[in-house]
Design a protein around this motif. Structure first.
Motif, short mmCIF file in Angstrom:
data_model
loop_
_atom_site.label_atom_id
_atom_site.label_comp_id
_atom_site.label_asym_id
_atom_site.label_seq_id
_atom_site.Cartn_x
_atom_site.Cartn_y
_atom_site.Cartn_z
N ALA A 110 0.85 -1.19 0.00
CA ALA A 110 0.00 0.00 0.00
C ALA A 110 0.89 1.24 0.00
CB ALA A 110 -0.91 0.00 1.22
N THR A 111 0.51 2.23 -0.79
CA THR A 111 1.25 3.48 -0.85
C THR A 111 0.28 4.65 -0.72
OG1 THR A 111 1.08 3.53 -3.27
CG2 THR A 111 3.04 2.47 -2.33
N GLY A 112 0.83 5.84 -0.58
CA GLY A 112 0.01 7.04 -0.56
C GLY A 112 -1.01 7.07 0.57
N PRO A 113 -2.23 7.54 0.27
CA PRO A 113 -3.26 7.66 1.31
C PRO A 113 -3.57 6.35 2.02
CG PRO A 113 -3.91 8.85 -0.66
CD PRO A 113 -2.70 8.07 -1.02
N ARG A 114 -3.61 5.24 1.25
CA ARG A 114 -3.90 3.94 1.86
C ARG A 114 -2.81 3.55 2.85
NH1 ARG A 114 -7.23 0.44 4.18
NH2 ARG A 114 -6.91 -1.73 3.55
N ALA A 115 -1.56 3.82 2.52
CA ALA A 115 -0.47 3.52 3.45
C ALA A 115 -0.60 4.34 4.72
CB ALA A 115 0.87 3.78 2.78
N ARG A 116 -0.90 5.62 4.57
CA ARG A 116 -1.05 6.47 5.75
C ARG A 116 -2.22 6.01 6.62
NH1 ARG A 116 0.54 10.28 1.81
NH2 ARG A 116 -1.61 10.86 1.29
N GLU A 117 -3.28 5.55 5.96
CA GLU A 117 -4.44 5.03 6.70
C GLU A 117 -4.05 3.80 7.52
OE1 GLU A 117 -8.32 2.41 5.47
OE2 GLU A 117 -7.84 4.13 4.20
N LEU A 118 -3.29 2.89 6.92
CA LEU A 118 -2.89 1.67 7.63
C LEU A 118 -1.88 1.96 8.73
CD1 LEU A 118 -2.57 -0.76 4.59
CD2 LEU A 118 -4.36 -0.77 6.34
N LEU A 119 -0.94 2.87 8.47
CA LEU A 119 0.08 3.18 9.46
C LEU A 119 -0.50 3.90 10.67
CD1 LEU A 119 3.02 4.27 7.14
CD2 LEU A 119 2.92 2.24 8.59
N ALA A 120 -1.66 4.52 10.50
CA ALA A 120 -2.30 5.20 11.63
C ALA A 120 -2.97 4.22 12.58
CB ALA A 120 -3.32 6.21 11.11
N LEU A 121 -3.11 2.97 12.14
CA LEU A 121 -3.77 1.95 12.95
C LEU A 121 -2.76 1.11 13.71
CD1 LEU A 121 -6.28 0.58 10.26
CD2 LEU A 121 -6.82 2.16 12.13
N PRO A 122 -3.15 0.50 14.84
CA PRO A 122 -2.28 -0.51 15.45
C PRO A 122 -2.04 -1.63 14.44
CG PRO A 122 -4.07 0.12 16.94
CD PRO A 122 -4.39 0.73 15.60
N GLU A 123 -0.90 -2.32 14.56
CA GLU A 123 -0.55 -3.33 13.56
C GLU A 123 -1.65 -4.37 13.37
OE1 GLU A 123 2.92 -6.68 12.59
OE2 GLU A 123 3.19 -5.24 14.22
N GLU A 124 -2.24 -4.85 14.45
CA GLU A 124 -3.27 -5.88 14.33
C GLU A 124 -4.47 -5.37 13.53
OE1 GLU A 124 -6.00 -8.82 17.18
OE2 GLU A 124 -4.49 -7.49 18.08
N GLU A 125 -4.87 -4.12 13.77
CA GLU A 125 -6.01 -3.56 13.06
C GLU A 125 -5.68 -3.32 11.59
OE1 GLU A 125 -9.10 -3.16 14.24
OE2 GLU A 125 -8.28 -4.21 16.00
N ALA A 126 -4.47 -2.90 11.30
CA ALA A 126 -4.05 -2.70 9.91
C ALA A 126 -4.08 -4.02 9.15
CB ALA A 126 -2.66 -2.09 9.87
N LEU A 127 -3.60 -5.09 9.79
CA LEU A 127 -3.62 -6.40 9.15
C LEU A 127 -5.05 -6.88 8.90
CD1 LEU A 127 -0.75 -8.03 11.23
CD2 LEU A 127 -0.69 -7.55 8.78
N LYS A 128 -5.93 -6.63 9.84
CA LYS A 128 -7.34 -7.02 9.67
C LYS A 128 -7.97 -6.26 8.51
CE LYS A 128 -8.44 -8.37 14.44
NZ LYS A 128 -9.24 -8.03 15.66
N SER A 129 -7.65 -4.97 8.39
CA SER A 129 -8.21 -4.15 7.33
C SER A 129 -7.78 -4.68 5.96
CB SER A 129 -7.78 -2.70 7.50
OG SER A 129 -8.23 -1.90 6.43
N ALA A 130 -6.50 -4.98 5.81
CA ALA A 130 -6.00 -5.50 4.54
C ALA A 130 -6.58 -6.87 4.25
CB ALA A 130 -4.48 -5.54 4.56
N LEU A 131 -6.67 -7.72 5.27
CA LEU A 131 -7.21 -9.06 5.08
C LEU A 131 -8.67 -9.01 4.63
CD1 LEU A 131 -6.90 -12.13 5.28
CD2 LEU A 131 -7.50 -11.94 7.72
#
Length: 239
Positions: A110-131
């Motif tokens: 993920a790059t750009g806005p999507r990357a910033r969105e994921l990085l703003a989340l705790p790692e577990e939540e970011a992984l859940k979002s992508a999954l």
């Protein structure tokens, strides 16, 4: 880790954080752009103003990778990449299934806005979002990995960011960063590759070959006849 690089008619002297000193006739600086922009290496004397301005103008891409290990095949046979139209233009998936194994590793970039969105989340939540994106794309709501990890480069002291990006007004920045200084300092890395090859492994590799040729040419001009075996080599800084 090198913290000070002195250069001049005498050659190059690198001083490390643990007090060691290395001497050479030339140095190849191949540390990532983020390290240079952060001023982690102090140049004495300072780099030319044009090169400092190029460092200022060239930016760093927001990027994150998410890795998922599955116990069995996930993508249909023959499919190695996945893009989900309409969901996020800044996220796609690639597969590394290997040969003779049953497991499959999927990588989401993920790059750009999507990357910033994921990085703003705790790692577990970011992984859940992508999954969840993957589950919806494949129509498999029960798809569950055995293991999952998130990787980014922002806080890594040896990178301090992902690959380079040229914003408006920075089209010549990479070319300027690639230029040698005083036949003593030579520069390599994806941020010094041509704009067509920048931000790629191939660009980094090609820039290293280019810097090596520049060093050899400079040494041929400086030392036209063979010198003794005490001739100091060029000093590579970075990976």
């Amino acid at each position: 880790m090198v913290e000070t690089l002195e250069w001049g008619p005498f050659g190059v002297k690198a001083l490390t954080t643990d007090g060691r000193v290395f001497l050479a006739d030339q140095a190849v600086i191949a540390v990532p752009l983020g390290v240079l922009k952060a001023g982690r290496i102090r140049f004495v004397p300072e780099l030319p103003e044009a090169k400092q301005e190029a460092l200022h103008r060239l930016g760093l891409t927001d990027a994150v990778k998410l890795f998922f290990l599955f116990d069995g095949p996930v993508f249909p046979p023959g499919i190695v990449e996945l893009y989900v139209p309409g969901h996020s233009p800044d996220e796609w998936w690639s597969s590394a299934a290997g040969h003779g194994v049953n497991f499959e590793i999927l990588t989401a970039l993920a790059t750009g806005p999507r990357a910033r969105e994921l990085l703003a989340l705790p790692e577990e939540e970011a992984l859940k979002s992508a999954l969840q994106t993957l589950r919806q794309a494949l129509g498999r709501p029960d798809l569950t990995p055995r293991r999952a990890r998130l990787a980014h480069w922002q806080d890594d002291p040896y990178t301090l960011g992902a690959y380079s990006k040229a914003s408006v007004g920075a089209s010549q920045a990479r070319r300027i960063l690639a230029q040698p200084v005083g036949n003593r300092l030579f520069f390599a890395g994806e941020h010094t590759a041509s704009n067509a090859w920048a931000a790629t492994v191939h660009g980094a590799y090609a820039s290293g070959r280019r810097a090596a040729r520049e060093v050899l040419q400079a040494r041929a001009l400086t030392y036209p006849t063979p010198r003794s075996e005490t001739l100091r080599p060029a000093l590579p800084l970075g990976a």
